[in-house]
Design a protein around this motif. Structure first.
Motif, PDB file in Angstrom:
ATOM      1  N   ARG A 299       0.868  -1.174   0.000  1.00  0.00           N
ATOM      2  CA  ARG A 299       0.000   0.000   0.000  1.00  0.00           C
ATOM      3  C   ARG A 299       0.906   1.225   0.000  1.00  0.00           C
ATOM      4  NH1 ARG A 299      -3.757   0.508   4.978  1.00  0.00           N
ATOM      5  NH2 ARG A 299      -5.088  -0.852   3.748  1.00  0.00           N
ATOM      6  N   SER A 300       0.740   2.088  -1.001  1.00  0.00           N
ATOM      7  CA  SER A 300       1.486   3.338  -0.987  1.00  0.00           C
ATOM      8  C   SER A 300       0.985   4.170   0.178  1.00  0.00           C
ATOM      9  CB  SER A 300       1.302   4.094  -2.299  1.00  0.00           C
ATOM     10  OG  SER A 300       2.064   3.510  -3.313  1.00  0.00           O
ATOM     11  N   ILE A 301       1.895   4.642   0.981  1.00  0.00           N
ATOM     12  CA  ILE A 301       1.522   5.312   2.222  1.00  0.00           C
ATOM     13  C   ILE A 301       1.276   6.808   2.001  1.00  0.00           C
ATOM     14  CG2 ILE A 301       2.779   3.637   3.616  1.00  0.00           C
ATOM     15  CD1 ILE A 301       4.945   5.883   3.978  1.00  0.00           C
ATOM     16  N   THR A 302       0.341   7.326   2.764  1.00  0.00           N
ATOM     17  CA  THR A 302       0.128   8.777   2.814  1.00  0.00           C
ATOM     18  C   THR A 302       0.326   9.286   4.234  1.00  0.00           C
ATOM     19  OG1 THR A 302      -2.259   8.435   3.032  1.00  0.00           O
ATOM     20  CG2 THR A 302      -1.399   8.840   0.806  1.00  0.00           C
ATOM     21  N   SER A 303       0.654   8.348   5.150  1.00  0.00           N
ATOM     22  CA  SER A 303       1.073   8.708   6.503  1.00  0.00           C
ATOM     23  C   SER A 303       2.014   7.617   6.988  1.00  0.00           C
ATOM     24  CB  SER A 303      -0.124   8.841   7.452  1.00  0.00           C
ATOM     25  OG  SER A 303      -0.637   7.571   7.789  1.00  0.00           O
ATOM     26  N   ARG A 304       2.896   7.967   7.880  1.00  0.00           N
ATOM     27  CA  ARG A 304       3.880   6.999   8.362  1.00  0.00           C
ATOM     28  C   ARG A 304       3.216   5.822   9.075  1.00  0.00           C
ATOM     29  NH1 ARG A 304       9.235   8.094  12.017  1.00  0.00           N
ATOM     30  NH2 ARG A 304       9.993   5.964  11.905  1.00  0.00           N
ATOM     31  N   ALA A 305       2.088   6.061   9.729  1.00  0.00           N
ATOM     32  CA  ALA A 305       1.387   4.995  10.445  1.00  0.00           C
ATOM     33  C   ALA A 305       0.965   3.866   9.510  1.00  0.00           C
ATOM     34  CB  ALA A 305       0.173   5.566  11.178  1.00  0.00           C
ATOM     35  N   GLN A 306       0.772   4.160   8.228  1.00  0.00           N
ATOM     36  CA  GLN A 306       0.332   3.137   7.282  1.00  0.00           C
ATOM     37  C   GLN A 306       1.426   2.121   6.951  1.00  0.00           C
ATOM     38  OE1 GLN A 306      -1.086   5.757   4.192  1.00  0.00           O
ATOM     39  NE2 GLN A 306      -3.208   5.508   4.865  1.00  0.00           N
ATOM     40  N   ILE A 307       2.656   2.406   7.304  1.00  0.00           N
ATOM     41  CA  ILE A 307       3.730   1.439   7.078  1.00  0.00           C
ATOM     42  C   ILE A 307       3.437   0.147   7.849  1.00  0.00           C
ATOM     43  CG2 ILE A 307       6.206   0.979   7.380  1.00  0.00           C
ATOM     44  CD1 ILE A 307       6.663   4.006   7.002  1.00  0.00           C
TER      45      ILE A 307
ATOM     46  N   ASP B 139       5.121   9.310  -2.683  1.00  0.00           N
ATOM     47  CA  ASP B 139       5.691  10.649  -2.892  1.00  0.00           C
ATOM     48  C   ASP B 139       5.832  10.960  -4.371  1.00  0.00           C
ATOM     49  OD1 ASP B 139       7.831   8.620  -2.769  1.00  0.00           O
ATOM     50  OD2 ASP B 139       9.168  10.321  -3.096  1.00  0.00           O
ATOM     51  N   GLU B 140       6.167   9.950  -5.156  1.00  0.00           N
ATOM     52  CA  GLU B 140       6.301  10.146  -6.595  1.00  0.00           C
ATOM     53  C   GLU B 140       4.934  10.225  -7.273  1.00  0.00           C
ATOM     54  OE1 GLU B 140       8.685   6.847  -7.975  1.00  0.00           O
ATOM     55  OE2 GLU B 140      10.075   7.114  -6.304  1.00  0.00           O
ATOM     56  N   ILE B 141       4.054   9.311  -6.897  1.00  0.00           N
ATOM     57  CA  ILE B 141       2.746   9.218  -7.527  1.00  0.00           C
ATOM     58  C   ILE B 141       1.889  10.443  -7.212  1.00  0.00           C
ATOM     59  CG2 ILE B 141       0.600   7.872  -7.573  1.00  0.00           C
ATOM     60  CD1 ILE B 141       2.461   5.424  -6.817  1.00  0.00           C
ATOM     61  N   LEU B 142       1.913  10.877  -5.957  1.00  0.00           N
ATOM     62  CA  LEU B 142       1.061  11.990  -5.511  1.00  0.00           C
ATOM     63  C   LEU B 142       1.763  13.339  -5.563  1.00  0.00           C
ATOM     64  CD1 LEU B 142      -0.634  10.205  -2.481  1.00  0.00           C
ATOM     65  CD2 LEU B 142      -1.508  10.460  -4.822  1.00  0.00           C
ATOM     66  N   ASP B 143       2.990  13.362  -6.050  1.00  0.00           N
ATOM     67  CA  ASP B 143       3.748  14.608  -6.189  1.00  0.00           C
ATOM     68  C   ASP B 143       3.908  15.334  -4.852  1.00  0.00           C
ATOM     69  OD1 ASP B 143       5.250  16.270  -7.808  1.00  0.00           O
ATOM     70  OD2 ASP B 143       3.560  17.592  -8.254  1.00  0.00           O
ATOM     71  N   ILE B 144       4.265  14.575  -3.822  1.00  0.00           N
ATOM     72  CA  ILE B 144       4.456  15.135  -2.472  1.00  0.00           C
ATOM     73  C   ILE B 144       5.827  15.806  -2.422  1.00  0.00           C
ATOM     74  CG2 ILE B 144       4.668  14.579  -0.017  1.00  0.00           C
ATOM     75  CD1 ILE B 144       2.788  12.172  -0.594  1.00  0.00           C
ATOM     76  N   PRO B 145       5.908  17.048  -1.964  1.00  0.00           N
ATOM     77  CA  PRO B 145       7.210  17.723  -1.885  1.00  0.00           C
ATOM     78  C   PRO B 145       8.207  16.930  -1.035  1.00  0.00           C
ATOM     79  CG  PRO B 145       5.426  19.284  -1.535  1.00  0.00           C
ATOM     80  CD  PRO B 145       4.809  17.912  -1.543  1.00  0.00           C
ATOM     81  N   HIS B 146       9.462  17.014  -1.429  1.00  0.00           N
ATOM     82  CA  HIS B 146      10.527  16.230  -0.792  1.00  0.00           C
ATOM     83  C   HIS B 146      10.571  16.439   0.731  1.00  0.00           C
ATOM     84  CE1 HIS B 146      14.417  14.047  -0.963  1.00  0.00           C
ATOM     85  NE2 HIS B 146      14.587  14.686   0.170  1.00  0.00           N
ATOM     86  N   VAL B 147      10.600  17.661   1.185  1.00  0.00           N
ATOM     87  CA  VAL B 147      10.725  17.933   2.623  1.00  0.00           C
ATOM     88  C   VAL B 147       9.513  17.395   3.374  1.00  0.00           C
ATOM     89  CG1 VAL B 147      10.858  19.755   4.376  1.00  0.00           C
ATOM     90  CG2 VAL B 147      12.307  19.872   2.344  1.00  0.00           C
ATOM     91  N   THR B 148       8.327  17.562   2.817  1.00  0.00           N
ATOM     92  CA  THR B 148       7.111  17.030   3.448  1.00  0.00           C
ATOM     93  C   THR B 148       7.193  15.516   3.567  1.00  0.00           C
ATOM     94  OG1 THR B 148       5.808  18.860   2.570  1.00  0.00           O
ATOM     95  CG2 THR B 148       4.594  16.894   3.281  1.00  0.00           C
ATOM     96  N   ALA B 149       7.602  14.856   2.482  1.00  0.00           N
ATOM     97  CA  ALA B 149       7.725  13.397   2.506  1.00  0.00           C
ATOM     98  C   ALA B 149       8.763  12.958   3.535  1.00  0.00           C
ATOM     99  CB  ALA B 149       8.087  12.882   1.119  1.00  0.00           C
ATOM    100  N   ALA B 150       9.889  13.655   3.586  1.00  0.00           N
ATOM    101  CA  ALA B 150      10.934  13.303   4.551  1.00  0.00           C
ATOM    102  C   ALA B 150      10.428  13.440   5.977  1.00  0.00           C
ATOM    103  CB  ALA B 150      12.167  14.175   4.338  1.00  0.00           C
ATOM    104  N   ARG B 151       9.745  14.508   6.268  1.00  0.00           N
ATOM    105  CA  ARG B 151       9.274  14.754   7.635  1.00  0.00           C
ATOM    106  C   ARG B 151       8.118  13.846   8.045  1.00  0.00           C
ATOM    107  NH1 ARG B 151       9.105  21.374   7.632  1.00  0.00           N
ATOM    108  NH2 ARG B 151      11.366  21.676   7.688  1.00  0.00           N
TER     109      ARG B 151
END
Length: 188
Positions: free
Chosen positions: A18-26, A65-77
């Motif tokens: 599942r591609s995650i949109t929050s860290r909890a989904q890992i 992050d790639e699929i949803l075009d999430i900014p790098h810093v946001t994805a990192a944090r």
């Protein structure tokens, strides 16, 4: 002269992710990985020990992050893991339980290199449950936003040196031999 390595089996797992949109989904992806490891070792390890389990790239975090075009810093944090961290501890428990190495690759922060950035990181967990190896992907796919060692070259060299092992490290073990970790994108 070193002793020959005893025969062993390896298992490569490509699990549903599942591609995650929050860290909890890992945690959901780790549940699937754990079930697959239990099943694979139970079936494959009947006649010979399984000493190496390799997970597919992205098995923990996917590529949202790639699929949803999430900014790098946001994805990192907000999305990606620390190594070590709670996610790697779950894999470490499996490594200890089955007395095996586990190889995984996911997007992870390396705050000692640069805060608020992530690398597509391959890591190896030993049968003792310790992280014994890390390597950052050097060549990334055009949509991938992971930092590479070359993006932060001066800092990378300061921490790891400028030799080939700094960019393409090899894990040397007595029990399963040497594991090269050339991380590259598909097709390279």
């Amino acid at each position: 002269m070193s002793e020959p390595v005893a025969p062993y089996l390896t298992v490569g797992l490509s699990t549903v992710v599942r591609s995650i949109t929050s860290r909890a989904q890992i945690a959901h992806n780790l549940d699937i990985v754990e079930e697959a490891v239990h099943a694979a070792v139970s079936v494959v390890g009947i006649n010979m020990p399984v000493k190496l389990i390799a997970l597919a790239e992205g098995a923990l975090t996917g590529f949202a992050d790639e699929i949803l075009d999430i900014p790098h810093v946001t994805a990192a944090r907000d999305l990606f893991v620390n190594i070590p961290g709670p996610e790697t501890e779950r894999l470490a428990a499996l490594a200890r339980h089955y007395d095996t190495y586990i190889v995984a690759q996911c997007k992870a922060r390396w705050p000692e290199i640069l805060p608020d950035r992530f690398f597509n990181t391959l890591f190896v967990i030993s049968p003792a449950g310790e992280i014994v190896h890390r390597a950052a992907k050097n060549h990334v796919w055009c949509r991938e936003r992971s930092c590479t060692p070359h993006d932060v070259y001066d800092r990378w060299v300061e921490l790891f040196g400028d030799g080939i092992d700094a960019f393409y490290p090899v894990l040397r073990t007595d029990d399963i031999g040497n594991l090269g970790t050339i991380c590259c994108s598909d097709g390279e």
